[in-house]
Design a protein around this motif. Structure first.
Motif, PDB file in Angstrom:
ATOM      1  N   ALA A 124      51.241  29.876  55.991  1.00 40.62           N
ATOM      2  CA  ALA A 124      52.415  29.450  55.208  1.00 40.62           C
ATOM      3  C   ALA A 124      52.021  29.137  53.766  1.00 40.62           C
ATOM      4  O   ALA A 124      52.799  29.364  52.832  1.00 40.62           O
ATOM      5  CB  ALA A 124      53.052  28.229  55.871  1.00 40.62           C
ATOM      6  N   THR A 125      50.806  28.649  53.566  1.00 45.14           N
ATOM      7  CA  THR A 125      50.344  28.327  52.212  1.00 45.14           C
ATOM      8  C   THR A 125      49.734  29.543  51.527  1.00 45.14           C
ATOM      9  O   THR A 125      49.982  29.792  50.345  1.00 45.14           O
ATOM     10  CB  THR A 125      49.240  27.235  52.282  1.00 45.14           C
ATOM     11  OG1 THR A 125      49.690  26.206  53.137  1.00 45.14           O
ATOM     12  CG2 THR A 125      48.898  26.702  50.911  1.00 45.14           C
ATOM     13  N   ARG A 126      48.927  30.284  52.265  1.00 46.90           N
ATOM     14  CA  ARG A 126      48.050  31.265  51.621  1.00 46.90           C
ATOM     15  C   ARG A 126      48.687  32.635  51.419  1.00 46.90           C
ATOM     16  O   ARG A 126      48.389  33.316  50.430  1.00 46.90           O
ATOM     17  CB  ARG A 126      46.747  31.401  52.422  1.00 46.90           C
ATOM     18  CG  ARG A 126      45.959  30.099  52.427  1.00 46.90           C
ATOM     19  CD  ARG A 126      44.671  30.190  53.205  1.00 46.90           C
ATOM     20  NE  ARG A 126      44.057  28.873  53.334  1.00 46.90           N
ATOM     21  CZ  ARG A 126      43.300  28.297  52.397  1.00 46.90           C
ATOM     22  NH1 ARG A 126      43.063  28.944  51.273  1.00 46.90           N
ATOM     23  NH2 ARG A 126      42.793  27.095  52.588  1.00 46.90           N
ATOM     24  N   LEU A 127      49.541  33.047  52.345  1.00 46.66           N
ATOM     25  CA  LEU A 127      50.128  34.386  52.195  1.00 46.66           C
ATOM     26  C   LEU A 127      51.005  34.490  50.939  1.00 46.66           C
ATOM     27  O   LEU A 127      50.912  35.484  50.210  1.00 46.66           O
ATOM     28  CB  LEU A 127      50.891  34.772  53.473  1.00 46.66           C
ATOM     29  CG  LEU A 127      51.438  36.192  53.535  1.00 46.66           C
ATOM     30  CD1 LEU A 127      50.352  37.240  53.272  1.00 46.66           C
ATOM     31  CD2 LEU A 127      52.088  36.464  54.898  1.00 46.66           C
ATOM     32  N   PRO A 128      51.835  33.483  50.623  1.00 47.37           N
ATOM     33  CA  PRO A 128      52.612  33.579  49.380  1.00 47.37           C
ATOM     34  C   PRO A 128      51.720  33.694  48.135  1.00 47.37           C
ATOM     35  O   PRO A 128      52.044  34.438  47.200  1.00 47.37           O
ATOM     36  CB  PRO A 128      53.414  32.265  49.358  1.00 47.37           C
ATOM     37  CG  PRO A 128      53.522  31.877  50.800  1.00 47.37           C
ATOM     38  CD  PRO A 128      52.231  32.312  51.423  1.00 47.37           C
ATOM     39  N   LEU A 129      50.566  33.004  48.134  1.00 46.29           N
ATOM     40  CA  LEU A 129      49.635  33.117  47.000  1.00 46.29           C
ATOM     41  C   LEU A 129      49.086  34.543  46.911  1.00 46.29           C
ATOM     42  O   LEU A 129      48.947  35.112  45.822  1.00 46.29           O
ATOM     43  CB  LEU A 129      48.466  32.127  47.158  1.00 46.29           C
ATOM     44  CG  LEU A 129      48.802  30.634  47.117  1.00 46.29           C
ATOM     45  CD1 LEU A 129      47.563  29.808  47.429  1.00 46.29           C
ATOM     46  CD2 LEU A 129      49.378  30.257  45.754  1.00 46.29           C
ATOM     47  N   ALA A 130      48.777  35.108  48.096  1.00 47.54           N
ATOM     48  CA  ALA A 130      48.245  36.474  48.123  1.00 47.54           C
ATOM     49  C   ALA A 130      49.295  37.472  47.621  1.00 47.54           C
ATOM     50  O   ALA A 130      48.968  38.414  46.879  1.00 47.54           O
ATOM     51  CB  ALA A 130      47.791  36.820  49.545  1.00 47.54           C
ATOM     52  N   ILE A 131      50.540  37.265  48.019  1.00 43.55           N
ATOM     53  CA  ILE A 131      51.615  38.181  47.571  1.00 43.55           C
ATOM     54  C   ILE A 131      51.762  38.097  46.049  1.00 43.55           C
ATOM     55  O   ILE A 131      51.882  39.130  45.363  1.00 43.55           O
ATOM     56  CB  ILE A 131      52.939  37.837  48.291  1.00 43.55           C
ATOM     57  CG1 ILE A 131      52.806  38.136  49.790  1.00 43.55           C
ATOM     58  CG2 ILE A 131      54.100  38.629  47.689  1.00 43.55           C
ATOM     59  CD1 ILE A 131      53.947  37.567  50.638  1.00 43.55           C
ATOM     60  N   THR A 132      51.715  36.885  45.509  1.00 41.06           N
ATOM     61  CA  THR A 132      51.815  36.724  44.054  1.00 41.06           C
ATOM     62  C   THR A 132      50.659  37.442  43.352  1.00 41.06           C
ATOM     63  O   THR A 132      50.863  38.156  42.364  1.00 41.06           O
ATOM     64  CB  THR A 132      51.800  35.212  43.691  1.00 41.06           C
ATOM     65  OG1 THR A 132      52.876  34.587  44.381  1.00 41.06           O
ATOM     66  CG2 THR A 132      51.945  34.999  42.196  1.00 41.06           C
ATOM     67  N   ALA A 133      49.431  37.282  43.881  1.00 39.96           N
ATOM     68  CA  ALA A 133      48.265  37.936  43.273  1.00 39.96           C
ATOM     69  C   ALA A 133      48.394  39.453  43.381  1.00 39.96           C
ATOM     70  O   ALA A 133      48.074  40.188  42.435  1.00 39.96           O
ATOM     71  CB  ALA A 133      46.981  37.454  43.963  1.00 39.96           C
ATOM     72  N   PHE A 134      48.872  39.934  44.541  1.00 37.17           N
ATOM     73  CA  PHE A 134      49.061  41.385  44.739  1.00 37.17           C
ATOM     74  C   PHE A 134      50.094  41.915  43.749  1.00 37.17           C
ATOM     75  O   PHE A 134      49.893  42.952  43.104  1.00 37.17           O
ATOM     76  CB  PHE A 134      49.513  41.648  46.181  1.00 37.17           C
ATOM     77  CG  PHE A 134      50.032  43.030  46.429  1.00 37.17           C
ATOM     78  CD1 PHE A 134      49.168  44.118  46.504  1.00 37.17           C
ATOM     79  CD2 PHE A 134      51.403  43.261  46.587  1.00 37.17           C
ATOM     80  CE1 PHE A 134      49.648  45.406  46.717  1.00 37.17           C
ATOM     81  CE2 PHE A 134      51.889  44.543  46.814  1.00 37.17           C
ATOM     82  CZ  PHE A 134      51.008  45.619  46.879  1.00 37.17           C
TER      83      PHE A 134
END
Ligand code: ZN
Length: 289
Positions: A18-28
């Motif tokens: 819940a915390t990390r996937l949104p950060l990864a999507i933003t970086a992608f």
């Protein structure tokens, strides 16, 4: 390898995702697949699943079934998180677009031994059937959350046996190297039963476990020698009891290593027609339920 039913994901993994996937999507979305801003994020958080995976896999590697301690053993991503290597024309080619969004997906995680997971064995290798497509990668920019279609792996024709989805017995078997020799001399090896099995053996270098598995099967062969002498002497009740206890210990016991190999060894040492003659039961296919 045996079938693994590993149940629902642990709550800690859901929290990390819940915390990390949104950060990864933003970086992608800002930098694309393969960029450091994304790949740096992909090393974090999923390790919370290790104790649950290890417990439910009874401390054994998901692929080679070796019993391993928990320390420093990696959590393996079945579909690699930082680019998948595909075998094309005899060479391994990296597909940079796959599968970063599955980094914190429970169904993509296993407890595995260092040897199976290492670069040069499985590492980032994830071959698929030639002339077929991988599941679609999210396009850039991706909505948040990533669309469900990117998580549905069923259409993908992977050439690696997945212990959660496949029945490993359909693809892999242990056999005597030379069945014409007397069974007391048998040495055992692993073989693919189809192209997927062959590729799984190659990618995981499963033949490197042959010596260890032969030692393990030696214990079964010594027990079979006793059972065989009971049968020859007409002591069928003794034979049945010893056969039962061998199945319980080597095939049914979830903590035993190499249960797949044990099942095949019993098939060759005492084929079904012979079992019927002597009143010996068939072992069920071992799996983690
Ligand atoms: Zn292993």
């Amino acid at each position: 390898m045996i079938r693994l039913n590993l149940g629902a994901e642990p709550a800690e993994l859901e929290t990390e995702r819940a915390t990390r996937l949104p950060l990864a999507i933003t970086a992608f979305n800002s930098h694309g697949p393969g960029a450091k801003q994304l790949t740096n994020l992909l090393d974090q958080g999923y390790q919370v699943a290790r104790p649950t995976l290890r417990d439910r896999q009874h401390g054994k590697c998901a692929f080679c079934e070796k019993q391993e301690d928990a320390f420093k053993r990696p959590v393996e991503h079945f579909r690699p998180k930082k680019g998948a290597q595909d075998k094309q024309g005899g060479s391994w080619i990296t597909v940079k677009t796959h599968y970063w969004w599955l980094t914190w997906t429970w169904e993509n995680l296993y407890f595995a031994c260092d040897r199976c997971n290492m670069s040069g064995n499985k590492g980032s290798r994830f071959p698929i059937q030639a002339s077929t497509n991988r599941i679609a990668a999210p396009s850039q920019p991706s909505p948040n959350p990533v669309a469900p279609v990117h998580y549905d792996c069923t259409p993908e024709q992977a050439l690696l046996v997945d212990p959660r989805r496949d029945n490993p017995f359909d693809h892999l078997q242990w056999t005597p190297v030379n069945r014409n020799e007397p069974w007391r001399l048998w040495q055992w090896t692993i073989e693919g039963r189809d192209a997927k099995g062959d590729m799984t053996i190659e990618v995981l270098a499963l033949t490197e476990r042959v010596d260890e598995v032969n030692l393990h099967i030696k214990g079964i062969m010594l027990l079979w020698e006793q059972i065989d002498s009971h049968i020859t002497a007409g002591r069928l009740a003794n034979a049945m009891a010893a056969w039962d206890s061998m199945i319980t210990n080597f095939v049914d016991n979830p903590r035993q290593p190499y249960r797949n190999a044990a099942w095949w060894a019993l098939l060759y040492l005492c084929p079904p027609a012979e079992r019927i003659r002597h009143g010996l039961r068939d072992p069920t296919l071992p799996e983690v339920r």
